[in-house]
Design a protein around this motif. Sequence first.
Motif, PDB file in Angstrom:
ATOM      1  N   ALA A   1      -0.662  -0.341   2.778  1.00  0.00           N
ATOM      2  CA  ALA A   1       0.497   0.083   1.985  1.00  0.00           C
ATOM      3  C   ALA A   1       1.711   0.304   2.884  1.00  0.00           C
ATOM      4  O   ALA A   1       2.837  -0.055   2.525  1.00  0.00           O
ATOM      5  CB  ALA A   1       0.166   1.355   1.214  1.00  0.00           C
ATOM      6  N   THR A   2       1.479   0.868   4.063  1.00  0.00           N
ATOM      7  CA  THR A   2       2.573   1.118   5.003  1.00  0.00           C
ATOM      8  C   THR A   2       3.199  -0.197   5.458  1.00  0.00           C
ATOM      9  O   THR A   2       4.430  -0.335   5.490  1.00  0.00           O
ATOM     10  CB  THR A   2       2.065   1.932   6.211  1.00  0.00           C
ATOM     11  N   VAL A   3       2.366  -1.168   5.782  1.00  0.00           N
ATOM     12  CA  VAL A   3       2.877  -2.481   6.200  1.00  0.00           C
ATOM     13  C   VAL A   3       3.689  -3.114   5.071  1.00  0.00           C
ATOM     14  O   VAL A   3       4.774  -3.655   5.298  1.00  0.00           O
ATOM     15  CB  VAL A   3       1.716  -3.405   6.636  1.00  0.00           C
ATOM     16  N   GLY A   4       3.172  -3.034   3.862  1.00  0.00           N
ATOM     17  CA  GLY A   4       3.893  -3.593   2.722  1.00  0.00           C
ATOM     18  C   GLY A   4       5.256  -2.950   2.529  1.00  0.00           C
ATOM     19  O   GLY A   4       6.249  -3.637   2.272  1.00  0.00           O
ATOM     20  N   HIS A   5       5.304  -1.647   2.661  1.00  0.00           N
ATOM     21  CA  HIS A   5       6.583  -0.949   2.536  1.00  0.00           C
ATOM     22  C   HIS A   5       7.547  -1.370   3.647  1.00  0.00           C
ATOM     23  O   HIS A   5       8.727  -1.612   3.399  1.00  0.00           O
ATOM     24  CB  HIS A   5       6.375   0.572   2.573  1.00  0.00           C
ATOM     25  N   ARG A   6       7.037  -1.447   4.861  1.00  0.00           N
ATOM     26  CA  ARG A   6       7.899  -1.834   5.988  1.00  0.00           C
ATOM     27  C   ARG A   6       8.424  -3.253   5.818  1.00  0.00           C
ATOM     28  O   ARG A   6       9.577  -3.535   6.138  1.00  0.00           O
ATOM     29  CB  ARG A   6       7.142  -1.698   7.300  1.00  0.00           C
ATOM     30  N   MET A   7       7.581  -4.150   5.321  1.00  0.00           N
ATOM     31  CA  MET A   7       8.027  -5.527   5.087  1.00  0.00           C
ATOM     32  C   MET A   7       9.139  -5.571   4.043  1.00  0.00           C
ATOM     33  O   MET A   7       9.996  -6.452   4.080  1.00  0.00           O
ATOM     34  CB  MET A   7       6.848  -6.398   4.651  1.00  0.00           C
ATOM     35  N   ALA A   8       9.121  -4.608   3.140  1.00  0.00           N
ATOM     36  CA  ALA A   8      10.153  -4.532   2.104  1.00  0.00           C
ATOM     37  C   ALA A   8      11.363  -3.727   2.569  1.00  0.00           C
ATOM     38  O   ALA A   8      12.293  -3.509   1.799  1.00  0.00           O
ATOM     39  CB  ALA A   8       9.565  -3.907   0.841  1.00  0.00           C
ATOM     40  N   GLY A   9      11.331  -3.276   3.822  1.00  0.00           N
ATOM     41  CA  GLY A   9      12.461  -2.533   4.362  1.00  0.00           C
ATOM     42  C   GLY A   9      12.476  -1.064   3.987  1.00  0.00           C
ATOM     43  O   GLY A   9      13.523  -0.420   4.047  1.00  0.00           O
ATOM     44  N   MET A  10      11.329  -0.538   3.597  1.00  0.00           N
ATOM     45  CA  MET A  10      11.247   0.867   3.195  1.00  0.00           C
ATOM     46  C   MET A  10      10.210   1.572   4.065  1.00  0.00           C
ATOM     47  O   MET A  10       9.018   1.290   3.964  1.00  0.00           O
ATOM     48  CB  MET A  10      10.828   0.982   1.730  1.00  0.00           C
ATOM     49  N   GLU A  11      10.668   2.457   4.916  1.00  0.00           N
ATOM     50  CA  GLU A  11       9.753   3.205   5.775  1.00  0.00           C
ATOM     51  C   GLU A  11       9.166   4.372   4.980  1.00  0.00           C
ATOM     52  O   GLU A  11       9.905   5.217   4.479  1.00  0.00           O
ATOM     53  CB  GLU A  11      10.497   3.733   7.002  1.00  0.00           C
ATOM     54  N   PRO A  12       7.844   4.428   4.836  1.00  0.00           N
ATOM     55  CA  PRO A  12       7.256   5.545   4.095  1.00  0.00           C
ATOM     56  C   PRO A  12       7.359   6.842   4.893  1.00  0.00           C
ATOM     57  O   PRO A  12       7.270   6.836   6.120  1.00  0.00           O
ATOM     58  CB  PRO A  12       5.800   5.131   3.904  1.00  0.00           C
ATOM     59  N   SER A  13       7.553   7.931   4.185  1.00  0.00           N
ATOM     60  CA  SER A  13       7.623   9.236   4.852  1.00  0.00           C
ATOM     61  C   SER A  13       6.212   9.738   5.140  1.00  0.00           C
ATOM     62  O   SER A  13       5.232   9.305   4.516  1.00  0.00           O
ATOM     63  CB  SER A  13       8.338  10.246   3.951  1.00  0.00           C
ATOM     64  N   ASP A  14       6.125  10.658   6.068  1.00  0.00           N
ATOM     65  CA  ASP A  14       4.828  11.281   6.353  1.00  0.00           C
ATOM     66  C   ASP A  14       4.285  11.967   5.105  1.00  0.00           C
ATOM     67  O   ASP A  14       3.087  11.906   4.820  1.00  0.00           O
ATOM     68  CB  ASP A  14       4.949  12.296   7.493  1.00  0.00           C
ATOM     69  N   TYR A  15       5.181  12.613   4.358  1.00  0.00           N
ATOM     70  CA  TYR A  15       4.757  13.298   3.133  1.00  0.00           C
ATOM     71  C   TYR A  15       4.260  12.290   2.097  1.00  0.00           C
ATOM     72  O   TYR A  15       3.241  12.521   1.443  1.00  0.00           O
ATOM     73  CB  TYR A  15       5.911  14.134   2.571  1.00  0.00           C
ATOM     74  N   GLY A  16       4.949  11.179   1.975  1.00  0.00           N
ATOM     75  CA  GLY A  16       4.521  10.144   1.039  1.00  0.00           C
ATOM     76  C   GLY A  16       3.150   9.591   1.393  1.00  0.00           C
ATOM     77  O   GLY A  16       2.305   9.357   0.519  1.00  0.00           O
ATOM     78  N   ILE A  17       2.919   9.406   2.677  1.00  0.00           N
ATOM     79  CA  ILE A  17       1.611   8.927   3.130  1.00  0.00           C
ATOM     80  C   ILE A  17       0.539   9.968   2.818  1.00  0.00           C
ATOM     81  O   ILE A  17      -0.558   9.633   2.365  1.00  0.00           O
ATOM     82  CB  ILE A  17       1.651   8.576   4.628  1.00  0.00           C
ATOM     83  N   GLU A  18       0.866  11.233   3.029  1.00  0.00           N
ATOM     84  CA  GLU A  18      -0.107  12.294   2.727  1.00  0.00           C
ATOM     85  C   GLU A  18      -0.410  12.352   1.230  1.00  0.00           C
ATOM     86  O   GLU A  18      -1.555  12.574   0.835  1.00  0.00           O
ATOM     87  CB  GLU A  18       0.397  13.647   3.234  1.00  0.00           C
ATOM     88  N   ILE A  19       0.591  12.141   0.403  1.00  0.00           N
ATOM     89  CA  ILE A  19       0.357  12.082  -1.046  1.00  0.00           C
ATOM     90  C   ILE A  19      -0.646  10.964  -1.349  1.00  0.00           C
ATOM     91  O   ILE A  19      -1.591  11.153  -2.118  1.00  0.00           O
ATOM     92  CB  ILE A  19       1.673  11.848  -1.816  1.00  0.00           C
ATOM     93  N   GLY A  20      -0.432   9.813  -0.736  1.00  0.00           N
ATOM     94  CA  GLY A  20      -1.354   8.691  -0.937  1.00  0.00           C
ATOM     95  C   GLY A  20      -2.767   9.023  -0.498  1.00  0.00           C
ATOM     96  O   GLY A  20      -3.739   8.716  -1.191  1.00  0.00           O
ATOM     97  N   ARG A  21      -2.886   9.654   0.655  1.00  0.00           N
ATOM     98  CA  ARG A  21      -4.214  10.050   1.144  1.00  0.00           C
ATOM     99  C   ARG A  21      -4.894  11.016   0.174  1.00  0.00           C
ATOM    100  O   ARG A  21      -6.082  10.880  -0.126  1.00  0.00           O
ATOM    101  CB  ARG A  21      -4.114  10.706   2.516  1.00  0.00           C
ATOM    102  N   ARG A  22      -4.142  11.983  -0.307  1.00  0.00           N
ATOM    103  CA  ARG A  22      -4.716  12.971  -1.235  1.00  0.00           C
ATOM    104  C   ARG A  22      -5.165  12.306  -2.534  1.00  0.00           C
ATOM    105  O   ARG A  22      -6.217  12.646  -3.081  1.00  0.00           O
ATOM    106  CB  ARG A  22      -3.699  14.077  -1.514  1.00  0.00           C
ATOM    107  N   GLN A  23      -4.383  11.355  -3.002  1.00  0.00           N
ATOM    108  CA  GLN A  23      -4.761  10.653  -4.232  1.00  0.00           C
ATOM    109  C   GLN A  23      -6.019   9.819  -3.999  1.00  0.00           C
ATOM    110  O   GLN A  23      -6.937   9.828  -4.817  1.00  0.00           O
ATOM    111  CB  GLN A  23      -3.595   9.787  -4.719  1.00  0.00           C
ATOM    112  N   LEU A  24      -6.087   9.130  -2.875  1.00  0.00           N
ATOM    113  CA  LEU A  24      -7.255   8.301  -2.580  1.00  0.00           C
ATOM    114  C   LEU A  24      -8.518   9.136  -2.366  1.00  0.00           C
ATOM    115  O   LEU A  24      -9.621   8.677  -2.644  1.00  0.00           O
ATOM    116  CB  LEU A  24      -6.982   7.415  -1.362  1.00  0.00           C
ATOM    117  N   ARG A  25      -8.361  10.359  -1.885  1.00  0.00           N
ATOM    118  CA  ARG A  25      -9.514  11.256  -1.718  1.00  0.00           C
ATOM    119  C   ARG A  25      -9.964  11.864  -3.043  1.00  0.00           C
ATOM    120  O   ARG A  25     -11.006  12.503  -3.107  1.00  0.00           O
ATOM    121  CB  ARG A  25      -9.153  12.400  -0.769  1.00  0.00           C
ATOM    122  N   GLY A  26      -9.141  11.724  -4.065  1.00  0.00           N
ATOM    123  CA  GLY A  26      -9.482  12.313  -5.354  1.00  0.00           C
ATOM    124  C   GLY A  26      -8.960  13.725  -5.526  1.00  0.00           C
ATOM    125  O   GLY A  26      -9.306  14.405  -6.487  1.00  0.00           O
TER     126      GLY A  26
END
Length: 67
Positions: free
Chosen positions: A19-44
């Motif tokens: 997901a991070t690579v995809g965002h970077r390819m689109a010119g959007m750097e994900p925030s640390d908080y955004g990544i943590e949100i993703g991790r929390r969602q994936l963990r359930g």
Amino acid sequence: MTRAKKLTEDQIDRMIAGATVGHRMAGMEPSDYGIEIGRRQLRGELTVEEAVELAIAEAQREHREFR
């Protein structure tokens, strides 16, 4: 409804990396908080709806701070 399979931390790491690579390819750097949100969602820990709500709130905060 079937119960979702629990992901391992390695699987979550790979999904976040993709997901991070995809965002970077689109010119959007994900925030640390955004990544943590993703991790929390994936963990359930969060539903998809809760994760989206948190991500939107973060984007709105950043927009207000940017102005």
